[in-house]
Motif scaffolding. Sequence first.
Motif, PDB file in Angstrom:
ATOM      1  N   GLN A 150       0.829  -1.206   0.000  1.00 32.56           N
ATOM      2  CA  GLN A 150       0.000   0.000   0.000  1.00 32.56           C
ATOM      3  C   GLN A 150       0.861   1.253   0.000  1.00 32.56           C
ATOM      4  O   GLN A 150       0.547   2.242  -0.680  1.00 32.56           O
ATOM      5  CB  GLN A 150      -0.947   0.011   1.212  1.00 32.56           C
ATOM      6  CG  GLN A 150      -2.022  -1.050   1.171  1.00 32.56           C
ATOM      7  CD  GLN A 150      -3.062  -0.778   0.091  1.00 32.56           C
ATOM      8  OE1 GLN A 150      -2.997   0.183  -0.655  1.00 32.56           O
ATOM      9  NE2 GLN A 150      -4.048  -1.665  -0.004  1.00 32.56           N
ATOM     10  N   LEU A 153       2.077   1.586  -3.511  1.00 28.53           N
ATOM     11  CA  LEU A 153       1.001   2.085  -4.377  1.00 28.53           C
ATOM     12  C   LEU A 153       0.767   3.577  -4.168  1.00 28.53           C
ATOM     13  O   LEU A 153       0.551   4.321  -5.130  1.00 28.53           O
ATOM     14  CB  LEU A 153      -0.293   1.304  -4.128  1.00 28.53           C
ATOM     15  CG  LEU A 153      -0.347  -0.124  -4.671  1.00 28.53           C
ATOM     16  CD1 LEU A 153      -1.640  -0.806  -4.241  1.00 28.53           C
ATOM     17  CD2 LEU A 153      -0.209  -0.147  -6.186  1.00 28.53           C
ATOM     18  N   ASN A 154       0.800   4.017  -2.912  1.00 30.35           N
ATOM     19  CA  ASN A 154       0.651   5.454  -2.635  1.00 30.35           C
ATOM     20  C   ASN A 154       1.764   6.258  -3.298  1.00 30.35           C
ATOM     21  O   ASN A 154       1.514   7.286  -3.938  1.00 30.35           O
ATOM     22  CB  ASN A 154       0.672   5.713  -1.125  1.00 30.35           C
ATOM     23  CG  ASN A 154      -0.626   5.316  -0.449  1.00 30.35           C
ATOM     24  OD1 ASN A 154      -1.642   5.123  -1.106  1.00 30.35           O
ATOM     25  ND2 ASN A 154      -0.580   5.167   0.867  1.00 30.35           N
ATOM     26  N   SER A 157       1.386   6.169  -7.120  1.00 31.12           N
ATOM     27  CA  SER A 157       0.212   6.950  -7.533  1.00 31.12           C
ATOM     28  C   SER A 157       0.476   8.448  -7.457  1.00 31.12           C
ATOM     29  O   SER A 157       0.153   9.196  -8.377  1.00 31.12           O
ATOM     30  CB  SER A 157      -0.993   6.604  -6.661  1.00 31.12           C
ATOM     31  OG  SER A 157      -1.311   5.241  -6.770  1.00 31.12           O
ATOM     32  N   SER A 160       3.202   9.009 -10.367  1.00 30.22           N
ATOM     33  CA  SER A 160       2.904   8.658 -11.756  1.00 30.22           C
ATOM     34  C   SER A 160       1.599   9.235 -12.301  1.00 30.22           C
ATOM     35  O   SER A 160       1.520   9.549 -13.482  1.00 30.22           O
ATOM     36  CB  SER A 160       2.876   7.134 -11.927  1.00 30.22           C
ATOM     37  OG  SER A 160       4.156   6.611 -11.755  1.00 30.22           O
ATOM     38  N   PHE A 161       0.590   9.369 -11.460  1.00 31.23           N
ATOM     39  CA  PHE A 161      -0.703   9.826 -11.969  1.00 31.23           C
ATOM     40  C   PHE A 161      -0.604  11.189 -12.662  1.00 31.23           C
ATOM     41  O   PHE A 161      -1.077  11.332 -13.793  1.00 31.23           O
ATOM     42  CB  PHE A 161      -1.759   9.848 -10.860  1.00 31.23           C
ATOM     43  CG  PHE A 161      -3.129  10.204 -11.355  1.00 31.23           C
ATOM     44  CD1 PHE A 161      -3.937   9.246 -11.945  1.00 31.23           C
ATOM     45  CD2 PHE A 161      -3.606  11.506 -11.259  1.00 31.23           C
ATOM     46  CE1 PHE A 161      -5.202   9.569 -12.426  1.00 31.23           C
ATOM     47  CE2 PHE A 161      -4.859  11.846 -11.730  1.00 31.23           C
ATOM     48  CZ  PHE A 161      -5.663  10.866 -12.314  1.00 31.23           C
TER      49      PHE A 161
END
Length: 198
Positions: A150, A153-154, A157, A160-161
Amino acid sequence: MSAKLADQDTEKLIKDTAKRLFFGEGRFNATTQEIADAAGVNRTLINYYFRSRDKLFQIVFDDAQLNEQQLTEQIVFSDLPFKEKIARHLDVFLEQAKQYPYLEIYMVTQMNQGCIWKDHEKMSLLLDKFYLEIGLEMEKGTIDRMRPEQFLLNFISLLSFPLSMRPLLQETMGITTEHYDTLLEERKEIILRTLFKQ
């Protein structure tokens, strides 16, 4: 200059030009002729060095993936403290995003089409080391407790987002390229404050 050096220079020029068109300008459908024109070479040289446009695309994509993996390995396996590793990673990839704003989009597009290069053994070692360090940071209390996946992923994110969604966000938000670049430059400190308690 020897013929061999001239060949290497021409081959590198074509690859660098293709990379600029694909990743720097977002021209993923650039033709062999357009690449040749931008490089200032004859189109037949692209076929000579790379056999086909698709082969050139694949080589440029593989180079980009390999470069990204090597940069990540250098940072993760360095002796830097964990927070500095994250900061260094942000520096490297945000700087790369300035030069090649469409790289993330291109890589996602290619992966969705099944064009993926990965050394799974190296990636597994890299993730094991990264997860171990995340766990140690949680024990120290510098980051919130959660599954290490997690945290990763944080981190991905938050970084990259804004890169992969850049064209859509820039258009939707009605802002210039310069303004968006400024927003990206501000991301480093925002991401570090979001991920770390201290």
